[in-house]
Motif scaffolding. Structure first.
Motif, mmCIF file in Angstrom:
data_model
loop_
_atom_site.group_PDB
_atom_site.id
_atom_site.type_symbol
_atom_site.label_atom_id
_atom_site.label_comp_id
_atom_site.label_asym_id
_atom_site.label_seq_id
_atom_site.Cartn_x
_atom_site.Cartn_y
_atom_site.Cartn_z
ATOM 1 N N TYR A 112 0.822 -1.212 0.000
ATOM 2 C CA TYR A 112 0.000 0.000 0.000
ATOM 3 C C TYR A 112 0.856 1.263 0.000
ATOM 4 O O TYR A 112 1.922 1.303 0.618
ATOM 5 N N GLU A 113 0.360 2.300 -0.668
ATOM 6 C CA GLU A 113 1.044 3.593 -0.708
ATOM 7 C C GLU A 113 0.967 4.308 0.636
ATOM 8 O O GLU A 113 1.862 5.037 1.014
ATOM 9 N N ASN A 114 -0.152 4.106 1.349
ATOM 10 C CA ASN A 114 -0.313 4.730 2.663
ATOM 11 C C ASN A 114 -0.801 3.687 3.660
ATOM 12 O O ASN A 114 -2.006 3.525 3.870
ATOM 13 N N ALA A 115 0.140 2.984 4.260
ATOM 14 C CA ALA A 115 -0.171 2.042 5.325
ATOM 15 C C ALA A 115 -0.151 2.818 6.637
ATOM 16 O O ALA A 115 0.903 3.283 7.084
ATOM 17 N N ILE A 116 -1.331 2.993 7.238
ATOM 18 C CA ILE A 116 -1.454 3.698 8.513
ATOM 19 C C ILE A 116 -1.394 2.661 9.616
ATOM 20 O O ILE A 116 -2.333 1.867 9.781
ATOM 21 N N CYS A 117 -0.305 2.647 10.362
ATOM 22 C CA CYS A 117 -0.084 1.613 11.363
ATOM 23 C C CYS A 117 -0.234 2.203 12.765
ATOM 24 O O CYS A 117 0.475 3.149 13.120
ATOM 25 N N VAL A 118 -1.153 1.659 13.532
ATOM 26 C CA VAL A 118 -1.521 2.212 14.836
ATOM 27 C C VAL A 118 -0.879 1.395 15.946
ATOM 28 O O VAL A 118 -1.193 0.215 16.120
ATOM 29 N N SER A 119 0.013 2.032 16.692
ATOM 30 C CA SER A 119 0.752 1.339 17.748
ATOM 31 C C SER A 119 0.450 1.966 19.107
ATOM 32 O O SER A 119 -0.175 3.025 19.209
ATOM 33 N N GLY A 120 0.943 1.321 20.145
ATOM 34 C CA GLY A 120 0.750 1.796 21.501
ATOM 35 C C GLY A 120 0.461 0.623 22.412
ATOM 36 O O GLY A 120 -0.070 -0.404 21.973
ATOM 37 N N THR A 121 0.793 0.759 23.678
ATOM 38 C CA THR A 121 0.534 -0.328 24.620
ATOM 39 C C THR A 121 -0.961 -0.526 24.815
ATOM 40 O O THR A 121 -1.428 -1.645 24.995
ATOM 41 N N HIS A 122 -1.726 0.558 24.775
ATOM 42 C CA HIS A 122 -3.170 0.484 24.990
ATOM 43 C C HIS A 122 -3.912 1.282 23.923
ATOM 44 O O HIS A 122 -3.408 2.292 23.429
ATOM 45 N N GLY A 123 -5.101 0.806 23.573
ATOM 46 C CA GLY A 123 -5.989 1.568 22.702
ATOM 47 C C GLY A 123 -5.841 1.331 21.217
ATOM 48 O O GLY A 123 -6.507 1.999 20.416
ATOM 49 N N LYS A 124 -5.001 0.372 20.826
ATOM 50 C CA LYS A 124 -4.748 0.156 19.396
ATOM 51 C C LYS A 124 -6.010 -0.241 18.633
ATOM 52 O O LYS A 124 -6.307 0.317 17.574
ATOM 53 N N THR A 125 -6.727 -1.217 19.164
ATOM 54 C CA THR A 125 -7.886 -1.721 18.430
ATOM 55 C C THR A 125 -8.965 -0.664 18.301
ATOM 56 O O THR A 125 -9.537 -0.464 17.219
ATOM 57 N N THR A 126 -9.251 0.049 19.386
ATOM 58 C CA THR A 126 -10.286 1.076 19.333
ATOM 59 C C THR A 126 -9.907 2.184 18.356
ATOM 60 O O THR A 126 -10.726 2.610 17.528
ATOM 61 N N PRO A 340 -2.959 -3.836 33.553
ATOM 62 C CA PRO A 340 -3.486 -2.988 34.626
ATOM 63 C C PRO A 340 -3.929 -1.603 34.179
ATOM 64 O O PRO A 340 -4.955 -1.099 34.655
ATOM 65 N N ALA A 341 -3.204 -0.973 33.278
ATOM 66 C CA ALA A 341 -3.598 0.364 32.814
ATOM 67 C C ALA A 341 -4.922 0.312 32.065
ATOM 68 O O ALA A 341 -5.767 1.211 32.199
ATOM 69 N N GLU A 342 -5.132 -0.744 31.275
ATOM 70 C CA GLU A 342 -6.390 -0.891 30.543
ATOM 71 C C GLU A 342 -7.538 -1.181 31.503
ATOM 72 O O GLU A 342 -8.637 -0.625 31.356
ATOM 73 N N LEU A 343 -7.286 -2.054 32.466
ATOM 74 C CA LEU A 343 -8.313 -2.345 33.466
ATOM 75 C C LEU A 343 -8.702 -1.080 34.226
ATOM 76 O O LEU A 343 -9.883 -0.844 34.507
ATOM 77 N N ASN A 348 -12.752 2.386 35.785
ATOM 78 C CA ASN A 348 -13.125 3.738 36.203
ATOM 79 C C ASN A 348 -14.316 4.246 35.393
ATOM 80 O O ASN A 348 -15.235 4.877 35.936
ATOM 81 N N ALA A 349 -14.291 3.969 34.098
ATOM 82 C CA ALA A 349 -15.418 4.372 33.246
ATOM 83 C C ALA A 349 -16.692 3.665 33.696
ATOM 84 O O ALA A 349 -17.759 4.290 33.794
ATOM 85 N N ALA A 350 -16.586 2.366 33.971
ATOM 86 C CA ALA A 350 -17.761 1.595 34.398
ATOM 87 C C ALA A 350 -18.336 2.136 35.706
ATOM 88 O O ALA A 350 -19.562 2.228 35.881
ATOM 89 N N MET A 351 -17.451 2.518 36.621
ATOM 90 C CA MET A 351 -17.902 2.999 37.932
ATOM 91 C C MET A 351 -18.586 4.366 37.845
ATOM 92 O O MET A 351 -19.279 4.776 38.766
ATOM 93 N N GLN A 352 -18.372 5.078 36.746
ATOM 94 C CA GLN A 352 -18.973 6.401 36.573
ATOM 95 C C GLN A 352 -20.294 6.358 35.807
ATOM 96 O O GLN A 352 -20.883 7.398 35.507
ATOM 97 N N MET A 353 -20.766 5.151 35.493
ATOM 98 C CA MET A 353 -21.945 5.024 34.628
ATOM 99 C C MET A 353 -23.250 4.827 35.391
ATOM 100 O O MET A 353 -24.304 4.622 34.787
ATOM 101 N N GLY A 354 -23.196 4.890 36.723
ATOM 102 C CA GLY A 354 -24.421 4.909 37.507
ATOM 103 C C GLY A 354 -25.027 3.568 37.846
ATOM 104 O O GLY A 354 -26.203 3.506 38.247
#
Length: 472
Positions: A112-126, A340-343, A348-354
């Motif tokens: 591909y001419e523009n392969a956009i590759c997403v890296s990082g310890t967390h959040g890659k799939t999203t 642990p960082a993902e958890l 934290n998000a879950a606990m804020q959802m009421g």
């Protein structure tokens, strides 16, 4: 730098996939199948992914045996396949070229001419999914390789006709160094896979190699010190920053949260408003993920109109705070978080959802990660109201660390796991806790107004589905 022979597919017709049901194999199978290659595959367990593979017309063998490779002129296997696997042994003895999955992915990115590759310890799939959603919504016929299923493309992979590939880039055992990125996104760098890297400095050094290998553009998280350390002093690249500060090229302004699952903000680009953004996925981290996705999509040609539209329509990738359903006023969700960082951000998000109570059902993944990050896991799993642990899923490892679920449970107040009589306990060494036992316990003890969320990158999602079906 890791080199991959990009010409190895020339003249090949029949490619066999050992472990075709793996999350990193299925999208490759989709792309290569669409390109006209004849594929076969094998795996050890029936899964939804294997059903999807068969629906593509690809023959799949259940169980891995030497005779499965017959007729193949190229063989691909996952990194999880052990050296004593009979199919892998036969492959290496056959004289037919054998590739590990990441090597094949590297070859695909070079197309591909523009392969956009997403890296990082967390959040890659999203983030990869968000970029894909935006560009797909824009009408660009992209190709995609995602570590989770995205409804708008009907799976985790897509073979398009444009010169753009959106690709998840995993740092595990330096697999991302086999890719050929034109644009790279670095979301964050954290201590993980320490059984391979040893130290955080070694991880940062690998991300630097990844950044240096990128041919055109780096899109980096200016809020993350480790990321900025990795790219410090790199020249001859177009470096684009994203973050929460107005000093970044892309940042969110006037953030508003109408509900626990929605956030609205103004996307700023170089101090000017680019567009309004609404995201419908929970958590502070997803605001930053969406800014990164918008930056990558914008640099690839997406218009502000479709950045807005794509992000608003994005409902999450499979296994990323995926709501399975609600029954008897009990909500059941599933998430891939396994570090642990993902958890921490997910819970934290879950606990804020009421919700009245948040039940976290966690399946630790690999003995090495559980042992090396034990205290961090305990801290993260102390966030929810209730915690239920399954046994550790060793995957590719043997338990040379002498680590057990009990070791983690002992560090979490009120943690539930199961003894050999399948009784819920908070003492005694954990024996094999089958998912039926966990399911029964949750259905008996969860109450109206509660959230049950399964967490882990193994097969704990089966518990979420079983709980929902039993409640239903």
């Amino acid at each position: 730098m890791i080199k991959v022979n990009t010409s190895i597919l020339e003249g090949k017709k029949h490619i066999h996939f050992i472990g075709i049901g793996g999350s990193g194999m299925y999208p490759l199978a989709q792309i290569l199948h669409a390109k006209g290659y004849y594929l076969t595959g094998s795996d050890n367990n029936e899964t939804e992914t294997l059903d999807a593979v068969r629906k593509m017309g690809i023959p799949v063998y259940l169980g891995q045996r030497a005779e499965n490779i017959e007729g193949a002129d190229l063989i691909v296997h996952t990194a999880a396949i052990m050296a004593d696997n009979p199919e892998l042994i036969a492959s290496k003895a056959s004289g037919v070229p054998v590739l590990e999955r990441s090597e094949l992915l590297g070859i695909v990115t070079s197309w591909y001419e523009n392969a956009i590759c997403v890296s990082g310890t967390h959040g890659k799939t999203t983030t990869t999914s968000m970029i894909t959603q935006i560009l797909h919504t824009e009408g660009i016929d992209i190709s995609a390789f995602i570590g989770g299923k995205l409804p708008c493309i009907g799976g985790s992979g897509k073979a398009g006709s444009s010169d753009i590939l959106v690709c998840e880039a995993c740092e595990f055992v330096d697999t991302f160094l086999k890719l050929y990125p034109d644009t790279s996104v670095i979301l964050n760098i954290d201590a993980d896979h320490l059984d391979y890297f040893g130290t955080l400095d070694n991880i940062i050094a690998s991300f630097r190699k990844f950044a240096e290998k990128t041919s055109k553009t780096l899109i980096v998280n200016a809020d993350d010190a480790n990321t900025m350390k990795a790219v410090a002093g790199i020249e001859n690249k177009n470096i684009i920053t994203f973050g929460t500060s107005s000093s970044c090229d892309y940042y969110p302004a006037n953030i508003n949260r109408p509900s626990g699952t929605q956030a609205k903000y103004e996307l700023m680009h170089k101090g000017e408003k680019l567009c309004d953004v609404t995201i419908n996925v929970p958590g502070e981290h997803n605001i930053l993920n969406s800014v990164a996705a918008a930056a990558a999509a914008h640099s690839a040609g997406a218009s502000p109109e479709f950045i807005t539209k794509g992000l608003e329509e994005f409902g999450g990738a499979k296994r990323r705070f995926e709501i399975i359903g609600k029954k008897n006023d009990i909500t059941v969700a599933d998430d891939y978080a396994h570090h642990p960082a993902e958890l921490t951000v997910t819970l934290n998000a879950a606990m804020q959802m009421g919700y009245k109570n948040v039940w976290a059902v966690f399946q630790p993944f690999t003995f090495s990660r559980t042992s090396m990050l034990l205290d961090d896991f305990a801290k993260a799993l102390s966030i929810p109201d209730k915690v239920v642990l399954t046994n550790i899923m060793g995957s590719r490892e043997k338990n040379t660390y002498n680590i057990f679920t009990k070791d983690l449970a002992d560090k979490i107040d009120g943690c539930i796991y199961f003894d050999k009589e399948k009784k819920a306990v908070q003492t005694n060494e954990c024996k094999q806790a089958d998912f039926d036992t966990v399911t029964d316990y949750l259905c008996e003890h969860a109450a109206p107004g509660d959230l049950i969320i399964t967490l882990g990158c193994g097969d704990v999602y089966k518990v979420a589905k079983a709980v929902y079906n039993k409640l239903k």
